[in-house]
Design an enzyme around this catalytic site. Structure first.
Site, PDB file in Angstrom:
ATOM      1  CG  ASP A 367      -2.296   0.622   0.923  1.00  0.00           C
ATOM      2  OD1 ASP A 367      -2.335   1.858   1.042  1.00  0.00           O
ATOM      3  OD2 ASP A 367      -3.287  -0.046   0.593  1.00  0.00           O
ATOM      4  CG  ASP A 479      -6.552   5.447  -2.078  1.00  0.00           C
ATOM      5  OD1 ASP A 479      -7.741   5.808  -2.068  1.00  0.00           O
ATOM      6  OD2 ASP A 479      -5.896   5.224  -1.031  1.00  0.00           O
ATOM      7  CG  ASN A 481      -6.966   8.776  -0.048  1.00  0.00           C
ATOM      8  OD1 ASN A 481      -7.928   8.221   0.470  1.00  0.00           O
ATOM      9  ND2 ASN A 481      -5.915   8.113  -0.456  1.00  0.00           N
ATOM     10  CG  ASP A 549     -10.286   3.802   4.275  1.00  0.00           C
ATOM     11  OD1 ASP A 549      -9.877   2.865   3.577  1.00  0.00           O
ATOM     12  OD2 ASP A 549      -9.902   4.975   4.122  1.00  0.00           O
TER      13      ASP A 549
HETATM   14  C1  DGJ Z   1      -7.036   5.360   1.823  1.00  0.00           C
HETATM   15  C2  DGJ Z   1      -7.397   3.932   1.536  1.00  0.00           C
HETATM   16  O1  DGJ Z   1      -8.758   3.738   1.625  1.00  0.00           O
HETATM   17  C3  DGJ Z   1      -6.621   3.027   2.491  1.00  0.00           C
HETATM   18  O2  DGJ Z   1      -6.997   1.699   2.284  1.00  0.00           O
HETATM   19  C4  DGJ Z   1      -5.148   3.231   2.256  1.00  0.00           C
HETATM   20  O3  DGJ Z   1      -4.817   2.802   0.968  1.00  0.00           O
HETATM   21  C5  DGJ Z   1      -4.800   4.696   2.440  1.00  0.00           C
HETATM   22  N1  DGJ Z   1      -5.620   5.543   1.642  1.00  0.00           N
HETATM   23  C6  DGJ Z   1      -3.347   4.931   2.105  1.00  0.00           C
HETATM   24  O4  DGJ Z   1      -3.021   6.244   2.119  1.00  0.00           O
END
Ligand code: DGJ
Length: 729
Positions: A367, A479, A481, A549
């Protein structure tokens, strides 16, 4: 399946074995809607219900018919400004400043199969015989604007898809201020709106609320489809439940800002519409330019919500997800995120991989934290170069060593982002989404790359491809975020700034199309802080999604249950993690964690080297047990049996297509002293078959399991579970 046009009445009838959808060319040459629901053999007769009715204080759209009131007429792709005061499906602004348009029927085409959508994901067919399509071409002569409404009806699913294409044929500019993918008007019915809502860590709660006069709406303005609202809604009757009653499901194949709304007017009529969120949207059509909306999947069930979900599951599994992984069993993986976070090096990863291989896991996923100087979340997004200090020998060495242990190797990326502390940002500050002279809002210390730019798209394609080419990588976690703020691009002209969100997603779709076609063997899993972009648009490119998550087993019951409303198990990543759980600090047994996660795409996300011998043995047997049932889980029919939103007990099951195999899970959240007895009645079995429960060896009739049910033994502990596996004998 067929699409007929009745010239005399101007009626179109789209039908298959289960449903009918009926459209009519109205007397003002606009399009009206007559019916959508269970199949009706004679569609023309439905015309009798379109009656002209004089109503006080209304306007009428045809001079000699005072009852031709569009507000009271069911319409197919409504405009605003001619006697209908409900929200329209589209809105233009002409150079003159006028917002009035009048789209009239011009011609139509009926053809076999289904067209692809330019630059957008969509449901597809493999053979022309699987579907029939209808293009209805509408035309506004003042604007010289041509609008094509496209409908596809499928042979094997009670589903219709709709999308819309605009073309400015004139020599003046037109601004599209609203361009929804569909709109449909229902007769007076007491509908409720069912939606999947939530937040980070608690995605897709099932909510249901009655429609009152006015607008009931869900939307996203967060840049992506969002944790808060999924691009799905259903209209249901008050007494519709999982197995009875009508449900009309709407699912948008799109991953950016969207809207879904139901408007109930003063005549009790409901207008349901869905598409790109008109808030902060505008699209400039210069002379000769076109605009294509995303596609809406419209799903009808007269057997409650579970049938609606099964329709979505089958269609999305078979004709939305693409590539070789579509029909393949998915690997059982281990991901190091919750096990190490950023604190790892080659030795640690190899130690974890060695332990993973001993319990027969199949794929090791590395990851966040392998690139640039990324030892926490403050830097390096954009610098997709391996951190050799942490991982000497690079990803090639790591992948080789992991492969030697008998595991495949997978890697995390977050390609759409840029950290202000990165070489990429120092070199290209103009590549971030931003508004000139305004400070950019940070989220998780990062900014978003402006994917409306071709140079940014090309950079991502080049960087991700270079890494995938260099090492033996068989899986990618993609991903994303943060939400989008300060919508702005330094490259777009001022009159196109409000195109940014849609251009961003078109850019992302282009990137994904290129990368997934270049690397057809790689399995892609999408992620956005868990399930912040769990939508059909992403599923088109990436066959699975990290569901949430939140890995707590009890919370996951709700999340997976809600997600199953639209999305099949094969799309849902579900991991067993350590206890106390990192999100809610709850401790549940390893069995409960497995019993929940094994109803999705199973994975482990913990430091496996910290497990004791007994736990290692248990994990090994779980992994092997899952391998035996995974084709049933990933490709079987799903039945929701008891809802976590309604009680302390939850139950669900999978039944194989041939009804030979069954897996049923029952879960208790809190234990009660000396409790009442619980029973679960199964669904979808062959009533005439006998089934053997694999662990106990006991024989049950299919009729018995469906009508008497399985009696659940007294579960004394909080967070307990029981799973039964049956095989027809
Ligand atoms: C958010 C993801 O949902 C997690 O599973 C992980 O990959 C983190 N980001 C890593 O920054």
């Amino acid at each position: 399946m067929s699409i007929e046009f009745f010239e005399d009445s101007g009626i179109f009838h789209l039908q298959n074995d289960e449903i009918s959808y009926v459209i009519k060319i109205l007397k003002n040459d606009q399009l009206g809607h007559l019916y959508w629901g269970k199949k009706i053999k004679n569609a023309e007769r439905l015309d009798r219900y379109q009656i002209s009715q004089l109503r006080p204080y209304e306007a009428y759209a045809v001079k000699d018919d005072t009852g031709f009131i569009l507000e009271n007429i069911a319409r197919e792709y409504p405009s605003f400004g001619q006697s209908d005061f409900r929200e329209p499906a589209y809105q233009i602004e002409a150079e003159s400043g006028s917002i009035i348009s009048d789209l009239k029927y011009k011609e139509h085409k009926i053809y076999k199969g289904k067209k692809e959508l330019e630059g957008l994901p969509a449901v597809y067919v493999e053979q022309k015989e699987e579907a029939e399509s209808l293009d209805i071409i509408l035309y506004d002569e003042v604007l010289d604007l041509e609008v094509t409404l496209t409908y596809t009806i499928f042979r094997d699913y009670p589903i219709i898809t709709r999308s819309v294409h605009f073309k400015n044929q004139g020599n003046k500019e037109i601004n599209l201020k609203r361009a929804l993918s569909m709109s449909i008007d229902f007769e007076n019915k007491d509908f409720e709106l069912l939606q999947l809502s939530g937040a980070w860590g608690r995605e897709r709660d099932v909510l249901r609320r009655p429609l009152e006069q006015g607008i009931t709406k869900i939307d996203s303005k967060r840049g992506g489809s969002s944790h808060q609202q999924n691009p799905f809604a259903a209209l249901v009757e008050p007494d519709t439940d999982e197995y009875t009653g009508e449900a009309y499901g709407f699912s948008l194949v799109y991953s950016a800002n969207f809207i879904a709304q139901a408007e109930r007017n003063h005549y009790g009529k409901t207008r349901m519409s869905m598409g790109i969120n008109p808030f902060n949207f505008n699209w400039l059509l210069e002379s000769g330019q076109s605009f294509q909306t995303p596609e809406v999947v419209m799903n009808y069930s007269d057997q409650g919500l579970n049938k609606m979900s099964q329709n979505f599951h089958q269609l999305y599994r078979n004709r939305l997800v693409q590539g070789k992984h579509r029909d393949q069993e998915r690997p059982v993986l281990i991901n190091n995120w919750e096990g190490t976070y950023f604190d790892f090096n080659t030795d640690k990863i190899l130690e974890m991989a060695a332990a993973a291989s001993k319990v027969d896991l199949e794929l090791f996923v590395l990851d966040d934290g392998w690139f640039g100087k990324r030892n926490d979340d403050t830097s390096s997004l954009g610098d997709w170069y391996v951190n050799e200090e942490k991982l000497p020998g690079g990803l090639e060495y790591l992948a080789e060593e992991i492969n030697k242990l008998g595991l495949d190797f997978g890697l995390w990326f977050e390609p759409e982002m840029i950290s202000p502390d990165s070489d990429l940002y120092r070199e290209h500050p103009e590549w971030a989404i931003q508004v000139e002279n305004r400070e950019s809002t940070l989220s998780r210390q990062q900014l978003i790359l402006d994917l409306s730019r071709r140079d940014v798209q090309d950079y991502i394609i080049e960087r991700v491809s270079a890494i995938l080419k260099k090492a033996n990588i068989s899986y990618v976690k993609w991903d994303m975020n943060r939400p989008m703020t300060e919508y702005g691009s330094l490259e777009l002209e001022s009159k196109r700034q409000r195109e940014l969100n849609h251009r961003y997603i078109l850019g992302l779709y282009r990137v994904l199309e290129e990368i997934t076609s270049k690397f057809p063997d790689v399995l892609f899993e999408s992620c956005a802080g868990g399930g912040g972009r769990f939508d059909p648009g992403m599923l088109y490119y990436m066959p699975q999604t990290w569901t949430s998550d939140d890995t707590d087993a009890v919370e996951r019951l709700k999340i997976q249950y809600g997600t199953s409303m639209v999305y099949p198990a094969s799309s849902m990543g579900a991991h067993v993690s350590a206890v106390p759980n990192h999100q809610v600090e709850r401790s549940t047994s390893l069995k409960m964690r497995y019993d929940v996660a094994s109803f999705g795409n199973l994975g482990y996300e913990l430091d496996i080297t910290e497990l004791n011998e007994e736990e290692i043995e248990a994990v090994k047997s779980q992994v092997n047990n899952y391998k035996e049932v995974r084709s049933l889980v990933q490709f079987g029919d799903f039945y929701r049996l008891k809802s976590p939103f309604e009680s302390n007990f939850i139950a669900w099951s999978y039944v194989s297509q041939d009804k030979e195999e069954v897996l049923a899970g029952f879960y208790q959240v809190l234990a009660a002293p000396n409790p009442k007895e619980e029973k679960v009645k199964l669904k979808g079995l062959d009533p005439d078959a006998d089934y053997k429960e694999v662990n106990s060896g006991e024989i049950y009739g299919g009729d018995e399991l469906m009508n008497y049910g399985i009696k659940v033994p007294y579960l004394k502990k909080d967070f307990s579970s029981r799973v039964w596996r049956f095989k027809a004998v």
